[in-house]
Design a protein around this motif. Sequence first.
Motif, PDB file in Angstrom:
ATOM      1  N   PRO A  26       1.316  15.803   2.748  1.00  0.00           N
ATOM      2  CA  PRO A  26       2.741  15.159   2.491  1.00  0.00           C
ATOM      3  C   PRO A  26       2.811  14.212   3.589  1.00  0.00           C
ATOM      4  O   PRO A  26       2.228  14.454   4.779  1.00  0.00           O
ATOM      5  N   GLY A  27       3.689  13.130   3.293  1.00  0.00           N
ATOM      6  CA  GLY A  27       4.300  12.420   4.266  1.00  0.00           C
ATOM      7  C   GLY A  27       3.244  11.205   4.719  1.00  0.00           C
ATOM      8  O   GLY A  27       2.414  10.924   4.159  1.00  0.00           O
ATOM      9  N   PHE A  28       3.756  10.561   6.005  1.00  0.00           N
ATOM     10  CA  PHE A  28       3.095   9.654   6.546  1.00  0.00           C
ATOM     11  C   PHE A  28       1.469   9.625   7.177  1.00  0.00           C
ATOM     12  O   PHE A  28       1.202   9.002   8.089  1.00  0.00           O
ATOM     13  N   GLY A  29       0.985  10.941   7.253  1.00  0.00           N
ATOM     14  CA  GLY A  29      -0.075  11.241   8.043  1.00  0.00           C
ATOM     15  C   GLY A  29      -1.403  10.293   7.592  1.00  0.00           C
ATOM     16  O   GLY A  29      -2.062   9.869   8.730  1.00  0.00           O
ATOM     17  N   TYR A  37       0.932  -1.141   0.080  1.00  0.00           N
ATOM     18  CA  TYR A  37      -0.033   0.100  -0.006  1.00  0.00           C
ATOM     19  C   TYR A  37       0.868   1.145  -0.042  1.00  0.00           C
ATOM     20  O   TYR A  37       1.575   1.509   1.096  1.00  0.00           O
ATOM     21  N   CYS A  38       1.214   1.691  -1.031  1.00  0.00           N
ATOM     22  CA  CYS A  38       1.926   2.914  -1.214  1.00  0.00           C
ATOM     23  C   CYS A  38       1.167   4.380  -1.258  1.00  0.00           C
ATOM     24  O   CYS A  38       0.022   4.419  -1.695  1.00  0.00           O
ATOM     25  N   LYS A  39       1.599   5.142  -0.473  1.00  0.00           N
ATOM     26  CA  LYS A  39       1.043   6.652  -0.322  1.00  0.00           C
ATOM     27  C   LYS A  39       1.823   7.768  -0.907  1.00  0.00           C
ATOM     28  O   LYS A  39       2.938   7.505  -1.009  1.00  0.00           O
ATOM     29  N   PRO A  40       1.286   8.753  -1.516  1.00  0.00           N
ATOM     30  CA  PRO A  40       1.898   9.610  -2.307  1.00  0.00           C
ATOM     31  C   PRO A  40       2.841  10.478  -1.407  1.00  0.00           C
ATOM     32  O   PRO A  40       2.168  10.918  -0.186  1.00  0.00           O
ATOM     33  N   LEU A  41       4.175  10.557  -1.628  1.00  0.00           N
ATOM     34  CA  LEU A  41       4.851  11.518  -0.684  1.00  0.00           C
ATOM     35  C   LEU A  41       4.484  13.068  -0.739  1.00  0.00           C
ATOM     36  O   LEU A  41       4.575  13.610   0.372  1.00  0.00           O
ATOM     37  N   LYS A  53       2.868  -3.506   7.318  1.00  0.00           N
ATOM     38  CA  LYS A  53       4.248  -3.411   6.657  1.00  0.00           C
ATOM     39  C   LYS A  53       4.670  -1.900   6.636  1.00  0.00           C
ATOM     40  O   LYS A  53       3.658  -1.064   6.600  1.00  0.00           O
ATOM     41  N   ARG A  54       5.886  -1.574   6.375  1.00  0.00           N
ATOM     42  CA  ARG A  54       6.312  -0.305   6.224  1.00  0.00           C
ATOM     43  C   ARG A  54       5.611   0.225   4.976  1.00  0.00           C
ATOM     44  O   ARG A  54       5.998  -0.128   3.927  1.00  0.00           O
ATOM     45  N   VAL A  55       4.759   1.324   5.113  1.00  0.00           N
ATOM     46  CA  VAL A  55       4.187   1.993   4.044  1.00  0.00           C
ATOM     47  C   VAL A  55       5.114   2.775   2.895  1.00  0.00           C
ATOM     48  O   VAL A  55       5.771   3.627   3.524  1.00  0.00           O
TER      49      VAL A  55
END
Length: 539
Positions: free
Chosen positions: A279-282, A216-220, A332-334
């Motif tokens: 942005p980021g891990f929010g 599961y990737c999230k836009p940086l 898992k680490r996103v």
Amino acid sequence: MSQEQSAATPEYEVAIIGAGIAGLYLLHRLRGLGCRVLVLEAGTDVGGTWYWNRYPGARFDSESWSYGYSFSPELLDEWQWSEHFAAQPETLRYLQHVARKFDLYRDIRFETRVAAAHYDDARGDWLVRTEDGGAVRAAILVTAIGGLTEPYVPNIPGREDFQGESWHTARWPHRPVDFSDKRVAVIGTGATAVQLITEISKNIGHLTVFQRTANYCKPLRNAPITAAEQADIRARYPEIFALCRQSFGAFIHDFDPRSAFDLDDAERRALYERLWAEPGFGFWLGGFRDLLTDRAANETAAAFVREKIRERVKDPAVAALLTPTDHAFGTKRVPLESGYYEAFNRDNVRLIDLRATPIERITATGLRTTDAEFDFDAIIFATGFDAATGAHRRIDIRGEGGQSLAEKWAAAPRTYLGMQSVGFPNMFIVGGGPQNAASFCNVPRCLEQNVEWVSDAIAYMRERGYRSIAATPEAEEAWVRHVADTVAGTLFPETESWFMGANVPGKVRVFQLYGGGLRLFREKCDEVAANGYSGFVFR
Ligand SMILES: Cc1cc2nc3c(=O)[nH]c(=O)nc-3n(C[C@H](O)[C@H](O)[C@H](O)COP(=O)(O)OP(=O)(O)OC[C@H]3O[C@@H](n4cnc5c(N)ncnc54)[C@H](O)[C@@H]3O)c2cc1C
């Protein structure tokens, strides 16, 4: 070792292994106490992670300005990050700047890999041997060797046969690599691979990506830092670090105290859209409190991400392969990405599903799966690390009575506070070893806590004339139970991840990290110190 050799062995009060973020700050702090310290570092320069990981696309997933050291107002004032999520070369430059500014280079011995560290029962100190045949003695040994240090390369038959170029991403060459007319294989699709694939796909002959698990990737959503933003960041540093101190993962993001089901579908969707646009891990670390404990709550976020993936990948069959369905979001680490999914819309990028067609062997000209033969000019292993314990296992560490740390941890890692292990007196671990908050957070925030706690403990010993500090079995047992409690009832153990040791065959399946967050970890450590280092015995 003969008596003559022993007499010639240089002696230090503290030997630190590793000149990454942890080792550098510890050297600075211990110098401040007046200790005679030597740092032994395998690389040719400082930087650790940011020295080794030079692959194209390598950059922060932490906000740059929340990642740098917080201990020096002068450093905060003079350093300017160019982007909200800086790329590897800039972070390396930052750490070189820190090492120069605090005059750290003179106490670091580079190109010196530690092969063994043996506790000398009679003398009560450590004999540290290096691969180049050198040795030093130190009253106290500190491993600052990082949690993501030891590259993991799967044992695929035929690796030596390959005639082209081949690297693990953490052993990338120190020169530009041109793939513009090359046929390249990337094995792996974790956080590193996501950065790498996005970057190299922009100018490549042909790229074949071999995927075992879709993520599961999230836009940086990276951007340059404007002058106005820089002024604002400088003014708000105390506030930013206070926020990191309070949040679960030491990021500027923290979990929402509500359940996913406290909101109706439309409200929840609106919140997810807002977090997704940030942005980021929010979206991960600012999610609902039950995101990582309740399957149904998690599924609301997971379904949202799947939808986003499908929107971006043109070929529905490729989209289906890139869409994770076998694990809960965030267990898992996103990976954070900047065009990863669009890379698969290019004609010269192909995705191979290793679950359907595993690799059988590497050949002289490429590799063979159960389905087909491929020719490549380069094979890149983006296959991650033997995390948390790997770098310790690689060193022959022996404590009291010659017991091996690797053997002790083979059944499961056991530590007290993630900073010492019973039977290994006067040995501290700072940073990404097992059961330490620093293995699962915005790392420098946790490393600063580790370094300050360990240097305070050393100061405490010096003030009282103690020569030895050793964790007790009872304290260690209680810590191991506490660490297990921090993930009991979460979804982490259900997922095959490096957090659980599942990426390395034969490694024990247990949560390798610390699931309680930095705030709780700090409270526990502070309580131990306030009680005269309860759980430790001094001599
Ligand atoms: C690609 C990548 C991206 C990352 N991005 C982020 C991020 O965005 N945010 C975040 O918080 N964290 C991130 N991390 C985690 C990162 O590891 C930490 O942030 C941090 O750099 C760790 O610092 P450290 O000093 O603990 O260890 P390291 O930086 O790993 O340094 C350890 C040092 O010890 C040395 N060493 C190890 N064994 C020996 C030996 N036997 N002898 C001599 N020297 C030895 C190594 O050469 C290395 O220089 C990332 C990690 C990777 C791999």
